[in-house]
Design a protein around this motif. Structure first.
Motif, short mmCIF file in Angstrom:
data_model
loop_
_atom_site.label_atom_id
_atom_site.label_comp_id
_atom_site.label_asym_id
_atom_site.label_seq_id
_atom_site.Cartn_x
_atom_site.Cartn_y
_atom_site.Cartn_z
N ARG A 82 37.63 57.15 45.49
CA ARG A 82 39.07 57.28 45.73
C ARG A 82 39.78 55.93 45.63
NH1 ARG A 82 40.56 60.46 50.81
NH2 ARG A 82 42.58 60.27 49.82
N ASN A 83 39.05 54.86 45.27
CA ASN A 83 39.70 53.56 45.05
C ASN A 83 40.71 53.71 43.94
OD1 ASN A 83 38.03 52.50 46.98
ND2 ASN A 83 36.84 51.24 45.58
N ALA A 84 41.81 52.98 44.05
CA ALA A 84 42.87 53.08 43.04
C ALA A 84 43.13 51.69 42.45
CB ALA A 84 44.14 53.63 43.68
N PRO A 85 42.64 51.44 41.21
CA PRO A 85 42.91 50.15 40.59
C PRO A 85 44.42 49.96 40.40
CG PRO A 85 41.25 51.37 39.36
CD PRO A 85 41.83 52.31 40.37
N LEU A 86 44.86 48.73 40.59
CA LEU A 86 46.26 48.38 40.38
C LEU A 86 46.36 47.53 39.12
CD1 LEU A 86 47.23 47.37 44.03
CD2 LEU A 86 47.64 49.55 42.88
N ARG A 87 47.48 47.67 38.41
CA ARG A 87 47.72 46.84 37.24
C ARG A 87 48.20 45.48 37.75
NH1 ARG A 87 51.96 45.61 33.66
NH2 ARG A 87 53.42 46.85 34.87
N VAL A 88 47.53 44.41 37.33
CA VAL A 88 47.87 43.05 37.76
C VAL A 88 48.79 42.43 36.71
CG1 VAL A 88 46.99 40.75 38.28
CG2 VAL A 88 45.73 42.78 39.05
N VAL A 89 49.95 41.98 37.17
CA VAL A 89 50.90 41.27 36.32
C VAL A 89 50.76 39.78 36.66
CG1 VAL A 89 53.32 40.93 35.73
CG2 VAL A 89 52.47 43.23 36.27
N PRO A 90 50.26 38.96 35.72
CA PRO A 90 50.08 37.53 36.00
C PRO A 90 51.42 36.82 36.23
CG PRO A 90 48.89 38.19 34.03
CD PRO A 90 49.78 39.32 34.39
N ARG A 91 51.43 35.92 37.20
CA ARG A 91 52.59 35.07 37.48
C ARG A 91 52.19 33.63 37.20
NH1 ARG A 91 56.99 37.88 37.37
NH2 ARG A 91 57.80 38.40 39.39
N GLY A 92 52.86 33.02 36.23
CA GLY A 92 52.56 31.63 35.90
C GLY A 92 51.33 31.52 35.01
N GLY A 93 51.01 30.29 34.68
CA GLY A 93 49.86 30.02 33.82
C GLY A 93 48.59 29.82 34.62
N ALA A 94 47.49 30.13 33.99
CA ALA A 94 46.18 29.95 34.62
C ALA A 94 45.53 28.69 34.06
CB ALA A 94 45.29 31.15 34.36
N ARG A 95 44.95 27.92 34.93
CA ARG A 95 44.16 26.76 34.51
C ARG A 95 42.91 26.71 35.40
NH1 ARG A 95 48.72 24.84 37.09
NH2 ARG A 95 48.33 23.62 38.94
N PRO A 96 41.84 26.14 34.91
CA PRO A 96 40.62 26.09 35.72
C PRO A 96 40.83 25.28 36.99
CG PRO A 96 40.17 25.49 33.44
CD PRO A 96 41.65 25.56 33.58
N VAL A 97 40.22 25.75 38.08
CA VAL A 97 40.28 25.06 39.36
C VAL A 97 38.86 24.62 39.69
CG1 VAL A 97 40.79 25.29 41.82
CG2 VAL A 97 42.20 26.47 40.13
N LEU A 98 38.64 23.32 39.84
CA LEU A 98 37.33 22.80 40.20
C LEU A 98 37.15 22.93 41.70
CD1 LEU A 98 34.71 21.44 39.33
CD2 LEU A 98 35.84 19.24 39.68
#
Length: 166
Positions: A82-98
């Protein structure tokens, strides 16, 4: 041959200026491996407003890179089917985080709010959805988290906005 002698003389002069020690430029560090879900732990979902939560992970293993945006699903409806996946709308840019060992990174999840009091409503006319927990996916692992205040997640629609991990 003349260029080589000049380079050697320059190197000797640099060594003398450095107190007789030869100095070299620091070697570039090898890039860290991508974080795996096994080395991350979740600290929970802290409300930062009526429609926002901050989800934080902590690196329990060696240094790694965390990349991108999470996946999100509503859960806790009594059965995993019964889990309901949500559509993720990205906010901003992604960059790697060390992430060093013990380091943390967070994403902010923003939902379309339910309006009104206890029997809230959606501005769109849709029925509000509530769930006692979310499954937030990152690095191949799903972390089930509940709101830090003991309440439930309430939203209108099937979309969540998410910042990249920082």
């Amino acid at each position: 041959m003349r260029v080589t002698r000049k380079a050697a003389a320059l190197g000797a002069a640099t060594a003398l200026l450095a107190g007789g020690m030869l100095l070299a430029a620091p070697a570039a560090a090898a890039p860290a491996a991508a974080c795996t879900g096994d080395q991350l732990s979740a600290t929970g979902a802290d409300r930062t407003g009526s429609e926002r939560v901050r989800f934080t992970v902590v690196n329990q293993g060696p240094a790694c890179e965390l990349r991108g945006f999470p996946t999100v699903a509503l859960s806790g409806q009594g059965s995993p089917d019964r889990n309901a996946p949500l559509r993720v709308v990205p906010r901003g840019g992604a960059r790697p985080v060390l992430l060093a060992q013990g380091g943390s990174a967070s994403t902010v999840l923003t939902f379309t709010p339910v309006l009104g009091e206890a029997d809230g409503y959606c501005a769109s006319g849709a029925e509000p959805t509530t769930a006692p927990s979310l499954v937030v996916g990152i690095a191949g692992m799903g972390f089930q988290v509940a709101p830090s205040d003991g309440g439930q997640f309430a939203l209108c629609g099937t979309t969540v906005r998410a910042t990249a991990f920082r």
